[in-house]
Design a protein around this motif. Structure first.
Motif, PDB file in Angstrom:
ATOM      1  N   LEU A 111       0.821  -1.214   0.000  1.00  0.00           N
ATOM      2  CA  LEU A 111       0.000   0.000   0.000  1.00  0.00           C
ATOM      3  C   LEU A 111       0.857   1.267   0.000  1.00  0.00           C
ATOM      4  O   LEU A 111       0.626   2.193  -0.790  1.00  0.00           O
ATOM      5  CB  LEU A 111      -0.931  -0.006   1.210  1.00  0.00           C
ATOM      6  CG  LEU A 111      -2.073  -1.035   1.165  1.00  0.00           C
ATOM      7  CD1 LEU A 111      -2.753  -1.145   2.518  1.00  0.00           C
ATOM      8  CD2 LEU A 111      -3.085  -0.675   0.095  1.00  0.00           C
ATOM      9  N   SER A 112       1.852   1.313   0.878  1.00  0.00           N
ATOM     10  CA  SER A 112       2.703   2.505   0.924  1.00  0.00           C
ATOM     11  C   SER A 112       3.557   2.626  -0.331  1.00  0.00           C
ATOM     12  O   SER A 112       3.833   3.737  -0.802  1.00  0.00           O
ATOM     13  CB  SER A 112       3.596   2.476   2.171  1.00  0.00           C
ATOM     14  OG  SER A 112       4.467   1.359   2.150  1.00  0.00           O
ATOM     15  N   ALA A 113       3.979   1.480  -0.901  1.00  0.00           N
ATOM     16  CA  ALA A 113       4.772   1.502  -2.133  1.00  0.00           C
ATOM     17  C   ALA A 113       3.967   2.053  -3.300  1.00  0.00           C
ATOM     18  O   ALA A 113       4.482   2.826  -4.116  1.00  0.00           O
ATOM     19  CB  ALA A 113       5.270   0.095  -2.464  1.00  0.00           C
ATOM     20  N   CYS A 114       2.696   1.690  -3.383  1.00  0.00           N
ATOM     21  CA  CYS A 114       1.832   2.182  -4.460  1.00  0.00           C
ATOM     22  C   CYS A 114       1.682   3.695  -4.374  1.00  0.00           C
ATOM     23  O   CYS A 114       1.733   4.397  -5.389  1.00  0.00           O
ATOM     24  CB  CYS A 114       0.472   1.499  -4.382  1.00  0.00           C
ATOM     25  SG  CYS A 114      -0.611   1.871  -5.773  1.00  0.00           S
ATOM     26  N   VAL A 115       1.531   4.202  -3.167  1.00  0.00           N
ATOM     27  CA  VAL A 115       1.409   5.652  -2.979  1.00  0.00           C
ATOM     28  C   VAL A 115       2.688   6.350  -3.418  1.00  0.00           C
ATOM     29  O   VAL A 115       2.660   7.336  -4.172  1.00  0.00           O
ATOM     30  CB  VAL A 115       1.101   5.983  -1.508  1.00  0.00           C
ATOM     31  CG1 VAL A 115       1.072   7.503  -1.303  1.00  0.00           C
ATOM     32  CG2 VAL A 115      -0.227   5.378  -1.084  1.00  0.00           C
ATOM     33  N   THR A 116       3.831   5.842  -2.958  1.00  0.00           N
ATOM     34  CA  THR A 116       5.112   6.478  -3.284  1.00  0.00           C
ATOM     35  C   THR A 116       5.396   6.434  -4.782  1.00  0.00           C
ATOM     36  O   THR A 116       5.926   7.393  -5.348  1.00  0.00           O
ATOM     37  CB  THR A 116       6.254   5.786  -2.515  1.00  0.00           C
ATOM     38  OG1 THR A 116       5.948   5.773  -1.117  1.00  0.00           O
ATOM     39  CG2 THR A 116       7.576   6.511  -2.730  1.00  0.00           C
ATOM     40  N   ALA A 117       5.041   5.321  -5.428  1.00  0.00           N
ATOM     41  CA  ALA A 117       5.318   5.172  -6.866  1.00  0.00           C
ATOM     42  C   ALA A 117       4.620   6.251  -7.686  1.00  0.00           C
ATOM     43  O   ALA A 117       5.181   6.756  -8.667  1.00  0.00           O
ATOM     44  CB  ALA A 117       4.874   3.792  -7.333  1.00  0.00           C
ATOM     45  N   PHE A 118       3.405   6.635  -7.292  1.00  0.00           N
ATOM     46  CA  PHE A 118       2.631   7.589  -8.083  1.00  0.00           C
ATOM     47  C   PHE A 118       2.692   9.025  -7.551  1.00  0.00           C
ATOM     48  O   PHE A 118       2.693   9.976  -8.332  1.00  0.00           O
ATOM     49  CB  PHE A 118       1.170   7.162  -8.160  1.00  0.00           C
ATOM     50  CG  PHE A 118       0.952   5.914  -8.960  1.00  0.00           C
ATOM     51  CD1 PHE A 118       1.204   5.895 -10.327  1.00  0.00           C
ATOM     52  CD2 PHE A 118       0.534   4.748  -8.357  1.00  0.00           C
ATOM     53  CE1 PHE A 118       1.021   4.745 -11.072  1.00  0.00           C
ATOM     54  CE2 PHE A 118       0.344   3.588  -9.097  1.00  0.00           C
ATOM     55  CZ  PHE A 118       0.586   3.585 -10.459  1.00  0.00           C
ATOM     56  N   ALA A 119       2.705   9.180  -6.233  1.00  0.00           N
ATOM     57  CA  ALA A 119       2.604  10.525  -5.644  1.00  0.00           C
ATOM     58  C   ALA A 119       3.847  10.949  -4.893  1.00  0.00           C
ATOM     59  O   ALA A 119       3.902  12.086  -4.406  1.00  0.00           O
ATOM     60  CB  ALA A 119       1.393  10.581  -4.706  1.00  0.00           C
ATOM     61  N   GLY A 120       4.849  10.080  -4.789  1.00  0.00           N
ATOM     62  CA  GLY A 120       6.010  10.410  -3.985  1.00  0.00           C
ATOM     63  C   GLY A 120       5.695  10.220  -2.505  1.00  0.00           C
ATOM     64  O   GLY A 120       4.633   9.718  -2.136  1.00  0.00           O
ATOM     65  N   PRO A 121       6.598  10.643  -1.626  1.00  0.00           N
ATOM     66  CA  PRO A 121       6.354  10.479  -0.187  1.00  0.00           C
ATOM     67  C   PRO A 121       5.303  11.462   0.318  1.00  0.00           C
ATOM     68  O   PRO A 121       5.391  12.659   0.051  1.00  0.00           O
ATOM     69  CB  PRO A 121       7.729  10.774   0.431  1.00  0.00           C
ATOM     70  CG  PRO A 121       8.386  11.686  -0.550  1.00  0.00           C
ATOM     71  CD  PRO A 121       7.895  11.281  -1.915  1.00  0.00           C
ATOM     72  N   VAL A 122       4.307  10.963   1.018  1.00  0.00           N
ATOM     73  CA  VAL A 122       3.263  11.805   1.603  1.00  0.00           C
ATOM     74  C   VAL A 122       3.317  11.603   3.113  1.00  0.00           C
ATOM     75  O   VAL A 122       3.104  10.496   3.606  1.00  0.00           O
ATOM     76  CB  VAL A 122       1.871  11.441   1.059  1.00  0.00           C
ATOM     77  CG1 VAL A 122       0.804  12.357   1.645  1.00  0.00           C
ATOM     78  CG2 VAL A 122       1.855  11.528  -0.466  1.00  0.00           C
ATOM     79  N   SER A 123       3.610  12.661   3.840  1.00  0.00           N
ATOM     80  CA  SER A 123       3.934  12.529   5.260  1.00  0.00           C
ATOM     81  C   SER A 123       2.723  12.563   6.177  1.00  0.00           C
ATOM     82  O   SER A 123       1.720  13.216   5.883  1.00  0.00           O
ATOM     83  CB  SER A 123       4.895  13.655   5.671  1.00  0.00           C
ATOM     84  OG  SER A 123       4.293  14.921   5.481  1.00  0.00           O
ATOM     85  N   PHE A 124       2.839  11.833   7.280  1.00  0.00           N
ATOM     86  CA  PHE A 124       1.973  11.885   8.462  1.00  0.00           C
ATOM     87  C   PHE A 124       0.541  11.375   8.269  1.00  0.00           C
ATOM     88  O   PHE A 124      -0.194  11.266   9.253  1.00  0.00           O
ATOM     89  CB  PHE A 124       1.921  13.311   9.036  1.00  0.00           C
ATOM     90  CG  PHE A 124       3.225  13.758   9.638  1.00  0.00           C
ATOM     91  CD1 PHE A 124       3.621  13.296  10.874  1.00  0.00           C
ATOM     92  CD2 PHE A 124       4.066  14.608   8.944  1.00  0.00           C
ATOM     93  CE1 PHE A 124       4.832  13.692  11.425  1.00  0.00           C
ATOM     94  CE2 PHE A 124       5.273  15.012   9.485  1.00  0.00           C
ATOM     95  CZ  PHE A 124       5.655  14.549  10.729  1.00  0.00           C
TER      96      PHE A 124
END
Length: 340
Positions: A250-263
Motif C-alpha cells: 500500500l505505501s509503495a503504491c502511494v510512493t510510486a505515483f505521488a512520492g512520499p506523503v507525510s503523516f
C-alpha cells in the motif's frame, strides 16, 4: 452497545458526506474555477462545454481519484503498521518505509531516463515495494535489538533521513531534461497522475485493502497480545508477514505515483479511533480508508488553491495537519506513563 452503534453510523455518515463535498470541491476549484452548475452541464452534455469537460476528465478527475485511492491506502497502511508494532506512532513515513520506496523509485527513474526507456506503472510499484521491504527489514532488525519503541521510532526517522538524502543527491546529480518532474515527484504531489495510473493504483490498492479487511478477526485477537492470538488459532508468523507485505504494498503504491506523503498513515488512524472510540479493525479499517481519502482531498485542495497559481507539495500541507496529532499522541503517552 446502542450508543456505540449510533456513533459508528454517525461517523461513517460524516466521513461519506465530507468525501462527497471534497470530491466536488476538488473538481470545481483550481486555476480555472468551474461552478457546480457548469460541472453538471459539462458532464451531462460534453459538447456544450468542451473546455470544462476536458479540464474535468483529463486533469481534475484523475487527480481527485488519485487522492481518494492513495490517501485511503496510506491510512490503511498506517493502521496495519500500528497493529504490527503495537504503537500508535508507527507509520510508513515515520518509520522511513516511504523514504526507502522513494529512493528505489528515484534510482529506477534516473536509470530509465538515462537509458531512454519508459518504466511501466507496475514497474514503479515493484521498485517502490522493494525499497519499502528493504526499509522494513532494517526496522525489524533494529526492533529485535531494542526494547523501547521510542528508540525504534527514532531509528526509523534516521533511516528516512538517510534515504531522503541519497534521493536528493541522485536527483541533483541527474542532468536529464525531465529532472524537474522527478524533483516535483520527490517532494510529493498528486499532480500529473493520469487515468491509466489511477486504474493501476486501484488494481493494487483495492485488493490489498480487501485482504487487510479479511484479517480483521486475527488482527483483533493480536491486539490483545501474541499469546492470546496464538491460543485463538492465529498463525503468528504468517499473520505478521501478511501485515508487513500488505502495508508495504500500500505505501509503495502511494510512493510510486505521488512520492512520499507525510503523516497521513500516523494521524488518520488515530483521528478515526478517537472519533469512533474503538480500535476494532472490522469497524476501523473501512473508516481509515475513508478518513485517509478525506484528509488527502482536503490537503490537496489547499495545495492547489492557497497560493494559486503556485502549487505546494502535498507533504507540506499534510505535515501541518498531521504533525500536531503526532505531538498530541506523544504527550498523551508521556502523561499516561507518568500517571501510571
Amino acid at each position: 452497545m446502542r450508543s456505540q452503534r449510533v456513533r459508528i453510523i454517525c461517523g461513517y455518515s460524516v466521513l461519506t458526506a465530507l468525501l462527497i463535498v471534497l470530491v466536488v470541491l476538488n473538481i470545481c476549484a483550481g486555476s480555472a474555477d468551474i461552478s457546480p452548475s457548469r460541472l453538471w452541464n459539462a458532464v451531462r452534455s460534453p459538447e456544450s462545454d468542451r473546455v470544462a469537460y476536458k479540464i474535468i476528465t483529463e486533469l481534475r478527475l484523475p487527480r481527485t481519484a488519485a487522492a481518494v485511492i492513495l490517501g485511503g491506502a496510506l491510512a490503511v497502511s498506517g493502521f496495519l503498521l500500528q497493529n504490527f508494532f503495537a504503537n500508535p506512532i508507527a507509520g510508513p513515513y515515520i518509520l522511513g518505509i516511504s523514504s526507502g520506496s522513494k529512493l528505489m523509485v528515484a534510482l529506477l527513474m534516473v536509470f530509465s531516463l538515462s537509458q531512454g526507456f519508459a518504466v511501466s506503472s507496475f514497474g514503479m510499484i515493484f521498485a517502490a515495494f522493494i525499497g519499502s521491504m528493504a526499509s522494513m527489514a532494517l526496522i525489524l532488525l533494529i526492533s529485535g535489538k531494542v526494547r523501547r519503541m521510542s528508540v525504534l521510532i527514532v531509528c526509523g526517522v534516521m533511516i528516512g533521513y538517510i534515504c531522503s538524502s541519497i534521493t536528493e543527491l541522485v536527483v541533483n546529480l541527474s542532468d536529464d531534461s525531465n529532472i524537474v518532474n522527478l524533483h516535483n515527484w520527490s517532494m510529493g504531489s498528486f499532480s500529473g497522475i493520469g487515468r491509466g495510473d489511477v486504474l493501476t493504483a486501484a488494481a493494487v490498492v483495492f485488493p490489498a485493502c480487501i485482504c487487510a479487511f479479511l484479517l480483521s478477526k486475527p488482527m483483533n485477537a493480536y491486539q490483545l497480545g501474541e499469546s492470546y492470538a496464538a491460543s485463538s488459532g492465529v498463525h503468528i508468523r504468517a499473520f505478521r508477514a501478511s501485515l508487513i507485505i500488505l502495508s508495504s504494498v500500500l505505501s509503495a503504491c502511494v510512493t510510486a505515483f505521488a512520492g512520499p506523503v507525510s503523516f497521513v498513515g500516523v494521524a488518520v488512524p488515530h483521528i478515526i479511533k478517537s472519533l469512533f472510540r474503538t480500535a476494532k479493525p472490522i469497524r476501523i479499517l473501512p473508516a481509515c480508508f475513508l478518513g485517509g481519502s478525506v484528509f488527502c482531498l482536503l490537503c490537496d485542495l489547499i495545495t492547489r488553491t492557497l497560493f494559486a497559481p503556485t502549487e505546494l507539495s502535498i507533504s507540506t500541507v499534510t505535515a501541518v495537519f498531521g504533525a500536531p496529532v503526532v505531538i498530541y499522541m506523544l504527550l498523551g503517552r508521556e502523561r499516561r506513563s507518568v500517571n501510571g
